[in-house]
Design an enzyme around this catalytic site. Structure first.
Site, PDB file in Angstrom:
ATOM      1  N   ASN A  92      39.138  47.055  38.012  1.00 53.39           N
ATOM      2  CA  ASN A  92      40.486  46.663  37.888  1.00 53.39           C
ATOM      3  C   ASN A  92      41.337  46.701  39.075  1.00 53.39           C
ATOM      4  O   ASN A  92      42.389  45.831  39.499  1.00 53.39           O
ATOM      5  CB  ASN A  92      41.281  47.534  36.769  1.00 53.39           C
ATOM      6  CG  ASN A  92      43.049  47.029  36.955  1.00 53.39           C
ATOM      7  OD1 ASN A  92      43.372  46.010  36.494  1.00 53.39           O
ATOM      8  ND2 ASN A  92      43.519  48.090  37.499  1.00 53.39           N
ATOM      9  N   LYS A 126      27.979  47.144  42.362  1.00 51.14           N
ATOM     10  CA  LYS A 126      26.703  47.783  43.053  1.00 51.14           C
ATOM     11  C   LYS A 126      26.200  49.297  42.648  1.00 51.14           C
ATOM     12  O   LYS A 126      25.129  49.630  42.005  1.00 51.14           O
ATOM     13  CB  LYS A 126      26.800  47.671  44.576  1.00 51.14           C
ATOM     14  CG  LYS A 126      25.652  48.341  45.280  1.00 51.14           C
ATOM     15  CD  LYS A 126      25.889  48.292  46.732  1.00 51.14           C
ATOM     16  CE  LYS A 126      24.549  48.916  47.522  1.00 51.14           C
ATOM     17  NZ  LYS A 126      24.810  49.118  48.970  1.00 51.14           N
ATOM     18  N   SER A 145      39.860  39.806  36.463  1.00 49.32           N
ATOM     19  CA  SER A 145      39.874  38.756  37.364  1.00 49.32           C
ATOM     20  C   SER A 145      41.481  38.048  37.294  1.00 49.32           C
ATOM     21  O   SER A 145      42.306  38.916  37.245  1.00 49.32           O
ATOM     22  CB  SER A 145      38.971  37.521  37.063  1.00 49.32           C
ATOM     23  OG  SER A 145      39.237  36.233  37.751  1.00 49.32           O
ATOM     24  N   TYR A 159      44.444  35.358  47.426  1.00 51.54           N
ATOM     25  CA  TYR A 159      44.091  35.884  45.971  1.00 51.54           C
ATOM     26  C   TYR A 159      43.488  34.839  45.112  1.00 51.54           C
ATOM     27  O   TYR A 159      42.490  35.414  44.309  1.00 51.54           O
ATOM     28  CB  TYR A 159      45.811  35.990  45.427  1.00 51.54           C
ATOM     29  CG  TYR A 159      45.717  36.728  44.323  1.00 51.54           C
ATOM     30  CD1 TYR A 159      45.786  38.192  44.136  1.00 51.54           C
ATOM     31  CD2 TYR A 159      45.930  36.085  42.938  1.00 51.54           C
ATOM     32  CE1 TYR A 159      45.867  38.874  42.821  1.00 51.54           C
ATOM     33  CE2 TYR A 159      45.947  36.841  41.680  1.00 51.54           C
ATOM     34  CZ  TYR A 159      45.969  38.088  41.747  1.00 51.54           C
ATOM     35  OH  TYR A 159      46.123  38.880  40.617  1.00 51.54           O
ATOM     36  N   LYS A 163      39.828  35.877  43.170  1.00 51.30           N
ATOM     37  CA  LYS A 163      39.651  36.018  41.779  1.00 51.30           C
ATOM     38  C   LYS A 163      38.893  34.894  41.301  1.00 51.30           C
ATOM     39  O   LYS A 163      38.058  35.040  40.216  1.00 51.30           O
ATOM     40  CB  LYS A 163      41.124  35.843  41.189  1.00 51.30           C
ATOM     41  CG  LYS A 163      42.041  36.830  41.574  1.00 51.30           C
ATOM     42  CD  LYS A 163      41.665  38.339  40.715  1.00 51.30           C
ATOM     43  CE  LYS A 163      42.457  39.412  41.063  1.00 51.30           C
ATOM     44  NZ  LYS A 163      41.921  40.738  40.296  1.00 51.30           N
ATOM     45  N   THR A 194      54.125  43.612  34.637  1.00 46.90           N
ATOM     46  CA  THR A 194      53.428  44.813  35.308  1.00 46.90           C
ATOM     47  C   THR A 194      54.325  45.195  36.483  1.00 46.90           C
ATOM     48  O   THR A 194      55.168  44.264  36.871  1.00 46.90           O
ATOM     49  CB  THR A 194      51.935  44.710  35.833  1.00 46.90           C
ATOM     50  OG1 THR A 194      52.119  43.522  36.693  1.00 46.90           O
ATOM     51  CG2 THR A 194      51.307  44.478  34.626  1.00 46.90           C
TER      52      THR A 194
END
Length: 256
Positions: A92, A126, A145, A159, A163, A194
């Site tokens: 996130n 990874k 995303s 951005y 995404k 947020t």
């Protein structure tokens, strides 16, 4: 209806110091998981952990810069050293969108944003996948995303590109790891209330009343908890036949 549960599982959430990451860590803990809160902001991350442990949940904090390979590897190793395994990961961590047209591109900010919002997800995948393969018990990974991974916005080239890239990474990781029972999915939040969104609104002089009708069909902002609920479903065994997809939590924004 049986609620999704993560009882007995170990979950890692990056960018969990505030906003959607914190809400996800909190919901995961209340759903039975032992949670590792990872963030570059140690004060915010430890605040999330303190809130969880005060409620009686099992949680710990790891400081990490997701753009740095050695730190990401150390983060995953720390999860396993602390709790003995890893079952769920939510990638996130991200930084604020850029805010200029392409002909005024801030190349330094482009590099920084890409290093966190795209490279960071790739590095997390990874090392999370590497451990899940060794562990041999499968697992569930959720990448965060955005609606900007599907519908572009002017003056946010870095951005939007990052995404879109997260959506692609999600599909590739799912394709490569499905036979190992490692599921990889994504969530694409829309206008979620947020601190990052509020900061952007203040910078542009935008009100909720202005923004909400533009960004969805429900005439309100979403909550971090609503994104967490979608993430919990993808992380849990209730979505056991779902991989390689991205769930939109956007009040229908990308459907119109």
């Amino acid at each position: 209806m049986i609620a999704p549960t993560l009882h007995g599982k170990v979950a890692l959430v990056t960018g969990a110091g505030m906003g959607m990451g914190a809400a996800t860590a909190e919901l995961f803990a209340r759903s039975g998981a032992r949670v590792v809160v990872a963030d570059l902001d140690a004060e915010a991350g430890r605040r999330t952990v303190d809130g969880l442990t005060a409620e009686g949940h099992i949680a710990c904090f790891v400081k990490v810069d997701v753009s740095t390979s050695k730190e990401v590897e150390a983060m995953v190793d720390s999860v396993v050293d602390t709790y003995g395994r890893l079952d769920v990961a939510v990638n996130n961590a991200a930084i604020t969108p850029d805010d200029a047209p392409l002909d005024e591109l801030d190349e330094d900010y482009w590099d920084r944003l890409m290093s966190v919002n795209l490279r960071g997800v790739a590095l997390c995948l990874k090392y999370e996948i590497r451990h899940l393969i060794r562990q041999g018990t499968g697992g569930s990974i959720v990448n965060v995303s955005s609606v900007r991974g599907f519908r572009p916005k002017a003056n946010a080239a870095a951005y939007v590109a990052a995404k879109h890239g997260v959506v692609g990474l999600t599909k590739v990781a799912a394709l490569e790891n499905g036979p190992r029972n490692i599921r990889v999915n994504g969530v694409a939040p829309g206008a979620i209330d947020t601190p990052m969104l509020r900061s952007s609104m203040a910078r542009h002089g935008t009100t909720v009343e202005d923004l909400a009708p533009q960004m969805g069909l429900l005439n309100r902002l979403g909550t971090a908890e609503e994104v967490a609920q979608a993430t919990l479903w993808l992380a849990s065994d209730q979505s056991s036949y779902v991989t390689g997809t991205t769930v939109h939590v956007d009040a229908g924004y990308t459907s119109r």
